[in-house]
Design an enzyme around this catalytic site. Structure first.
Site, PDB file in Angstrom:
ATOM      1  N   SER A 138       0.794  -1.235   0.000  1.00 49.42           N
ATOM      2  CA  SER A 138       0.000   0.000   0.000  1.00 49.42           C
ATOM      3  C   SER A 138       0.822   1.278   0.000  1.00 49.42           C
ATOM      4  O   SER A 138       0.259   2.376  -0.042  1.00 49.42           O
ATOM      5  CB  SER A 138      -0.960   0.001   1.198  1.00 49.42           C
ATOM      6  OG  SER A 138      -2.031  -0.874   0.960  1.00 49.42           O
ATOM      7  N   LYS A 180       0.015   3.800  -2.650  1.00 50.36           N
ATOM      8  CA  LYS A 180      -1.023   4.820  -2.552  1.00 50.36           C
ATOM      9  C   LYS A 180      -0.461   6.224  -2.391  1.00 50.36           C
ATOM     10  O   LYS A 180      -1.186   7.209  -2.588  1.00 50.36           O
ATOM     11  CB  LYS A 180      -1.965   4.483  -1.401  1.00 50.36           C
ATOM     12  CG  LYS A 180      -2.814   3.244  -1.707  1.00 50.36           C
ATOM     13  CD  LYS A 180      -3.503   2.683  -0.492  1.00 50.36           C
ATOM     14  CE  LYS A 180      -4.274   1.409  -0.894  1.00 50.36           C
ATOM     15  NZ  LYS A 180      -4.633   0.583   0.249  1.00 50.36           N
ATOM     16  N   SER A 189      -5.935   3.475   4.494  1.00 47.73           N
ATOM     17  CA  SER A 189      -5.345   2.679   3.413  1.00 47.73           C
ATOM     18  C   SER A 189      -6.418   1.948   2.616  1.00 47.73           C
ATOM     19  O   SER A 189      -6.296   0.760   2.300  1.00 47.73           O
ATOM     20  CB  SER A 189      -4.323   1.676   3.970  1.00 47.73           C
ATOM     21  OG  SER A 189      -3.475   1.205   2.950  1.00 47.73           O
TER      22      SER A 189
END
Length: 496
Positions: free
Chosen positions: A117, A120, A175
């Site tokens: 993640s 992101k 997230s």
């Protein structure tokens, strides 16, 4: 009359030899005897980076290092500290001091890893670059298609309306994978087009080891990056005040929407948030982003501040450790150890100053030398207990032929670097302190004399010069004796 003829003959010989003197001078220059040519790279040892100008002396011609030794900047080929200095349980670790631009520690930072993640951060960066925070976005069915039900999400529903700003909080704080899909469709029209933007931006930032295939970071064979590339992406994102605000948020209240009641978003970064546990809280950490998939391991990247230092830290591929008290998150433990190492063992020092001249160099076609100095002050990282005797200054002139007049004041003539041991810790341009005018040649004789002085035939020239001087003296003496004798004869005639 005989003396006059002899003198004329000697002068003719000197004239013939002087015709060949440029050749002799050229030969001398080839042999490296031209005193006006400065060495291309020289080194001086300086025990301290003083802000007061020391006495100016010429630097000894010791071969120095090149800029490839530098540890300055994210692209530095080496770090200030050897990898063996720390035993960290992670596949890759990067510790970069942002204020001085110093790579302090690097472990496998160019090795290919899945970012999970941490992806992101790029998604957020592109949203800030191309979108408007106040825009209201309606969640579409296509944006939520193919979402992993076990992945992190904010529970967005088809038809739900949120602003881009609210979606970014979902993306970064919680997230949320579903927020990533909605943002991608808003910015680029569809997921594939947004991924293209991600790869274009990565290339623009100089990320040479990165390939994105999705917006959220779930596993894919062609989705990978490096710790160094992630640091570049984070640096670019930090240029936005809104990003700094969002990634430093540990708890966010998401207002009620047309389809959902108010929600509380809690950060996955336990270094800044205590809602889940206090075990990893670190008051030095300003903000960050976490990531996890089984192939990627535990990942985190963050920034932290203390005592005038500001670190950017990236941890990839850490592991969880199960204990009787629960699970230990390796990414947070490793990040804390790296930060402890950075804050406890290093300090900031000014290593190059315009007030500290580097050398006094000869200038071709000029009657005076010139003092050269760093073009700007350079502050960098050094070990807290650094050995001042290990500091040295090395400079490299732009022209291999050295300096030549005319020169202007503050003119760039090369580059100067500061080394701690064999590691370059600072670099800037090398500039002149004063201007130097080009020498005006008085006559062809001065040029001939200069050529003769550098000629390998100069000994012959000196001998001939001595002979010429003696002949001239004899000639003058003979004239004196002749005139004296004439006066004596005249006096005798007068007495008669």
């Amino acid at each position: 009359m005989r003396n006059v003829k002899c003198l004329s003959f000697v002068l003719a010989v000197i004239l013939v030899l002087s015709t060949f003197s440029p050749v002799f001078a050229t030969s001398a220059a080839t042999d490296g005897t031209d005193a006006t040519t400065a060495p291309e790279t020289t080194e001086t040892s300086e025990p301290t980076a003083s802000t007061q100008a020391p006495p100016v002396t010429e630097a000894p011609a010791t071969v120095g290092g090149s800029s490839t030794d530098s540890n300055s900047g994210i692209d530095a080929p080496r770090s200030l500290t050897d990898e063996s200095a720390l035993d960290l349980d992670a596949a890759a670790v990067l510790l970069y001091e942002m204020g001085s631009g110093t790579m302090v520690y690097a472990k496998n930072i160019d090795g290919r890893r899945e970012p999970a993640s941490l992806t992101k951060v790029m998604t957020c960066l592109l949203a800030l670059e191309h979108g408007t925070l106040s825009d209201v976005i309606t969640v579409s069915e296509s944006a939520l298609a193919n979402m992993d039900p076990d992945g992190s999400a904010s529970g967005l529903q088809v038809g739900e309306q949120l602003t881009l700003e609210q979606l970014l909080y979902c993306l970064m704080v919680e997230s949320a994978n579903d927020a990533a899909g909605v943002i991608a469709e808003y910015v680029a029209g569809n997921d594939a087009a947004f991924v293209d933007l991600m790869n274009q931006k990565a290339a623009e930032l100089g990320c040479t080891g990165t390939s994105f295939s999705n917006t959220h970071g779930l596993h894919a064979d062609d989705h990978y990056t490096t710790a160094r590339d992630l640091a570049k992406i984070l640096m670019a994102a930090l240029a936005y005040d809104k990003f700094q605000e969002i990634y430093a948020t540990d708890r966010y209240v998401l207002p009620a929407t047309n389809l959902h009641e108010e929600r509380i978003l809690v950060t996955t970064n336990y270094l800044i948030g205590t809602a889940v546990t206090w075990d990893y809280y670190d008051e030095r950490v300003v903000g960050g982003k976490t990531g996890f998939t089984t192939p990627a391991g535990r990942c985190v990247m963050l920034t932290a501040k203390e005592d005038g230092l500001q670190y950017l830290c990236v941890v990839l591929g850490a592991e969880n450790v199960s204990t009787d008290d629960g699970t230990v998150y390796g990414s947070f433990v490793t990040a804390t150890k790296a930060l402890d190492f950075g804050f406890d063992n290093f300090t900031v020092a000014e290593v190059l100053s315009p007030l500290a001249p580097v050398a006094q160099l000869p200038v071709k076609d000029a009657t005076e030398s010139v003092v050269v100095t760093p073009g700007e002050a350079i502050t960098t990282m050094l070990p807290a207990d650094y050995d001042e005797s290990m500091l040295s200054t090395r400079y490299e002139l732009s022209s291999p032929e050295g300096l030549a007049a005319p020169l202007q004041a503050n003119e760039t003539v090369g580059v100067v670097r500061k080394y701690y041991g064999d590691v370059c810790v600072g670099e800037t341009k090398l500039v002149t302190v004063t201007g130097v005018e080009k020498r005006v040649v008085a006559s062809a004789v001065s040029e001939t004399l200069s050529d003769i002085s550098h000629s390998p035939w100069r000994f012959v020239m000196i001998v001939l010069g001595v002979i010429l001087a003696l002949l001239a003296a004899l000639f003058l003496w003979s004239i004196y004796v002749r005139n004296r004798n004439r006066r004596r004869r005249r006096n005798r005639r007068n007495r008669r």
